[in-house]
Each structure stands twice: as structure tokens, then as C-alpha cells.
Design an enzyme around this catalytic site. Structure first.
Site, PDB file in Angstrom:
ATOM      1  N   CYS A  47       6.565  14.577   6.258  1.00  0.00           N
ATOM      2  CA  CYS A  47       6.002  14.929   5.085  1.00  0.00           C
ATOM      3  C   CYS A  47       4.483  15.204   5.117  1.00  0.00           C
ATOM      4  CB  CYS A  47       6.141  13.646   4.157  1.00  0.00           C
ATOM      5  SG  CYS A  47       6.007  13.996   2.436  1.00  0.00           S
ATOM      6  N   PRO A  88      -2.847  16.315  39.369  1.00  0.00           N
ATOM      7  CA  PRO A  88      -2.538  17.196  38.140  1.00  0.00           C
ATOM      8  C   PRO A  88      -1.387  16.370  37.351  1.00  0.00           C
ATOM      9  CG  PRO A  88      -1.380  17.901  40.140  1.00  0.00           C
ATOM     10  CD  PRO A  88      -2.196  16.644  40.596  1.00  0.00           C
ATOM     11  N   HIS A 132     -12.931  14.779  37.136  1.00  0.00           N
ATOM     12  CA  HIS A 132     -11.899  15.616  36.517  1.00  0.00           C
ATOM     13  C   HIS A 132     -12.868  15.898  35.177  1.00  0.00           C
ATOM     14  CE1 HIS A 132      -8.135  16.508  34.226  1.00  0.00           C
ATOM     15  NE2 HIS A 132      -9.035  16.023  33.154  1.00  0.00           N
TER      16      HIS A 132
END
Ligand code: LLP
Length: 424
Positions: free
Chosen positions: A342, A271, A193
Site C-alpha cells: 500500500c 565481495p 572499501h
């Protein structure tokens, strides 16, 4: 400041269910998944002998179960992903292995679990061979090979080459074969991969590297895995990958190896995003519309605590508005979309490097809903409790039905593991 447009600026329904109804029933922010899209993508890949879902992309038990019921196998990268696979109904072992543990390390918990449950292991570092071999000599394993190069939609998702920690370095394959032999471990498969977002130029290089490694491994080879990384369209101009061509490249590699070894070799694909990205929508509510000089901000109640891809990779997600009054003819304006956190980086319309971008979206007001699309992969799973925001609810749409598959986290659940010393 670059101006970007979106392909579906107004969205009133998802898979036939009104967005307003979903928000009313389940609150916001909520992830909604369209089961039909997942199954469509799964069916695209039917030429492969196995489709193994990289559940890290979307590991809700209901999603893993959906894929299981439709013939998909599953990948797990941690002890708890293994436990999710088992909880969703996968058998621990079989041929081909229903669940594969693919990682670069074992922590103590994952090693105990794979040994105890006889979960197939795909080793991503030489140390894993020693650690597994000394606990479970005689078993079959596969190896994840780093072919020395990689590719990704961002440097952070490139998983090959010497700047990547992943996989067994291709030049160490021989030593690993000798080492596995010492424990009687039989290496039955290879896996590569190289990153998320492959293209065909890289792919033929990977196929060549796989063939070379397979020849070095020899006749014990029973399976080759392409890994994942199949791209999915996020932008309007993106198209679906040509699956036929993707399969053909790998299939001819497999055929050459079958000819060479004289036995069948399984071809597996792994996948994550290809299966789940397009199915997912993050529904949020606009809670403020503010002007900061020339910039108009739509501030919504979902932030990077829910979807971190924009702040992490500058990832682009289509965004649309579900108007509270049903008016679908609103003019477009250039706006910046931000969340409640924030932190200045809590912006959904940003580019890699943190540059704030504007997006052309319909004029909207507090109370309208905003839908962030293609959010079904690496969305909820990368969520956090930052700013003490609860994990969002998740809903599965199937056959016109909307089922809650994860309820919104409560305050009590959020603080359940926390302890004030000395307080009973
Ligand atoms: N197999 C292995 C061994 C992997 O490491 C991965 C992803 C996959 C399969 C699935 O890749 P996919 O088909 O989903 O591209 N958080 C990032 C993606 C990180 C991928 C990590 N490994 C993002 O949001 O784009």
C-alpha cells in the site's frame, strides 16, 4: 517516459528446474539461488590469497555454508552476522582469520562477542580502538581506512570521502597507531572499501592511497584488503569486470609493499554482490493486470518488502515472464511492474528519484509467473515485514536438486516478539 528492454523476456527454467515447478512446490514470492553461479564467481577470484564473502549481501546460513565449504572466508558487520558465520561452521579464529568483524561501531553485544570468541576486528573508527583495546589488550587488529574519496553506483552506496561515515579518516591514521600502541594492539592489516560499483580509474587511486597508508603503518603490515564493490552485470549492456586487471592493480601494490618491507603480504578481496547477485531469482506471481490510462501494470505478489533495491536506488533488475501455459512466443508490450504494498513507490521498474519506467515484457495474465533476476545480493537480506508481509521463502538449486533453505515466515513467527500489555 523512458522505455527499457530486458534481455531474457521469457524464462521457463532456472538451472534446469522449471520455474512453474518451483512456484508450485515452494509458493510465491520465493528467492531461488543457483549454487553453481556462486561457485563460478568464487572461482573467478582464485588469484587472491583470500576471498572474504561480505555476507550482508546474502546471509542465509546455507549460502554462507556453501561459500565456507568451497574455501571462502567471511566478513561480518554485526554480532548476529558473526553468529551466522559460526552457525554455518566457521571457526572463530585462525590465520588468516576465518571471520572478520568490520564495522564503524561496536554495540554492547558485538563487543562482548568479539572479545569472548576472539573474532578478528577491523576497526572503522578511532573509538573502536579504545573500546577493544581496553577489553582485549595485546590482540591483533586491522583498520578500515577512508582514503578521502569514494565511488558508488548510487550516492547511498559511496563509502569514501567526507560525506561517508565509514572508515578511519586517512589523516587520523598516525593518531590511531599511537593509540593502538598504548593498548599493545598490533595493527596487522589495512582495508579500503570505497563503495559498491568501482571502476578502474578509481581503483588505481585506491591502490595509491593504500600504499601511502601502508608505508605510514610500517612493517607490522601482514594483510591488505581491497574491500568489496566489484560490479556485477544487471543490464544487458553491462559486462563482467576484468578480474585479471583488477587483480593486477592490487597485486602490483602488494608486490611493491613486499619489496619495501621484505616479507609476504596477503592480498584479500571482500565481495558481496559479485558472488551472489547473479545467482538469485525472485519468483512472483502476477495477480492483477490493470490499465491506468496509457500504462499497463503487472501487479505481482512480491514488493519492496522483498526486494528494496529499485525503490532505494532506482536499481535496474532484469525481469522475465514464466508463462503458465508454456507459450514462449508471446509478443512484447510496454508495462510497469509493481508489487502488492500500500505505497505508490512499490514499483520494480523505476529509476532513481522514483520515476516510473516502462519495460518491454511478454503479454501476460493473472497466473503467469514473473521472475526478477540478479536478485541474489541485497535482496532477501533487506526484506522486511512491511504491510505485515511474511519474509519470503528461499531455495537453493544444486546439482538439479531444489532445497528449501528458509521456509516462508508464518504469522505466528512474525508476531512472536509482540506483547499486548496485560494479556497473558
Ligand atoms: N565490504 C564492506 C566493508 C562493505 O561495506 C561492503 C558493502 C562490501 C564489502 C560489499 O560490497 P559489494 O561487493 O556487495 O558491493 N544495499 C546496497 C549495497 C550496500 C553495500 C554496503 N557495503 C545495494 O543493494 O546495492
Amino acid at each position: 517516459m523512458p522505455v527499457m528492454t530486458t534481455h531474457s523476456p521469457i524464462r521457463t527454467e532456472i538451472a534446469g528446474v522449471p520455474v512453474m515447478d518451483l512456484a508450485r512446490q515452494f509458493g510465491t514470492p520465493t528467492f531461488v539461488y543457483d549454487a553453481a553461479k556462486i561457485l563460478e564467481r568464487l572461482a573467478d577470484l582464485k588469484a587472491f590469497d583470500s576471498v572474504r564473502f561480505a555476507q550482508k549481501a546474502c546471509s542465509n546460513l546455507a549460502i554462507v555454508d556453501l561459500i565456507r565449504r568451497h574455501g571462502g572466508l567471511v566478513d561480518a558487520v554485526s554480532a548476529y552476522e558473526v553468529r551466522r558465520a559460526l552457525a554455518a561452521g566457521y571457526e572463530p579464529h585462525g590465520s588468516p582469520p576465518p571471520v572478520v568483524y568490520t564495522a564503524d561501531i561496536f554495540d554492547a553485544e558485538s563487543l562482548d562477542l568479539v572479545v569472548e570468541k576472539n573474532i578478528h576486528v577491523n576497526c572503522g573508527s578511532p573509538d573502536m580502538i579504545d573500546q577493544y583495546g581496553s577489553r582485549a589488550p595485546g590482540r591483533e587488529i586491522t583498520l578500515r581506512i577512508n582514503p578521502g574519496f569514494g565511488h558508488g553506483h548510487s550516492q547511498k552506496t559511496n563509502t569514501g570521502g567526507d560525506s561517508s561515515k565509514h572508515g578511519i579518516w586517512h589523516e587520523q591514521l598516525h593518531d590511531c597507531l599511537v593509540n593502538a600502541d598504548n593498548y599493545g594492539l598490533s595493527i596487522t592489516g589495512l582495508h579500503m572499501h570505497i563503495g559498491s560499483g568501482v571502476d578502474f580509474e578509481h581503483l588505481s587511486q585506491v591502490c595509491d592511497a593504500m600504499e601511502k597508508a601502508a608505508v605510514e603503518l610500517g612493517r607490522s603490515l601482514k594483510t591488505i584488503s581491497t574491500g568489496g564493490g566489484l560490479p556485477t552485470p544487471y543490464r544487458e549492456e553491462d559486462t563482467h569486470i576484468d578480474i585479471g586487471k583488477f587483480f593486477e592493480l592490487w597485486n602490483s601494490t602488494r608486490n611493491r609493499l613486499e619489496d619495501r618491507f621484505g616479507h609476504e603480504i596477503r592480498l584479500e578481496v571482500e565481495p558481496g554482490r559479485y558472488l551472489s547477485a547473479e545467482s538469485g531469482y525472485l519468483i512472483a506471481e502476477i495477480r492483477a493486470v490493470k490499465k491506468q490510462a496509457d500504462n499497463t501494470y503487472y501487479l505481482v505478489d512480491a514488493g519492496f518488502n522483498n526486494l528494496a533495491r529499485p525503490i532505494l536506488y532506482g536499481a535496474y533488475h532484469p525481469i522475465s515472464i514464466a508463462p503458465a501455459d508454456g507459450d514462449v512466443h508471446r509478443p512484447l508490450v510496454d508495462v510497469v511492474v509493481g508489487g502488492p504494498l500500500c505505497e505508490s513507490g512499490d514499483i520494480f521498474t523505476q529509476e532513481e528519484g522514483g520515476f516510473v519506467a516502462r519495460r518491454a515484457l511478454p503479454v501476460a495474465a493473472v497466473g503467469d509467473l514473473l521472475v526478477i533476476e540478479c536478485a541474489g545480493a541485497y535482496g532477501s537480506v533487506m526484506g522486511s515485514n512491511y504491510n505485515s508481509k511474511p519474509m519470503a521463502a528461499e531455495v537453493l538449486l544444486q546439482d538439479g536438486r531444489a532445497d528449501l533453505i528458509r521456509r516462508r515466515q508464518t504469522f505466528e513467527e512474525m508476531v512472536a516478539g509482540e506483547i499486548i500489555p496485560g494479556r497473558a
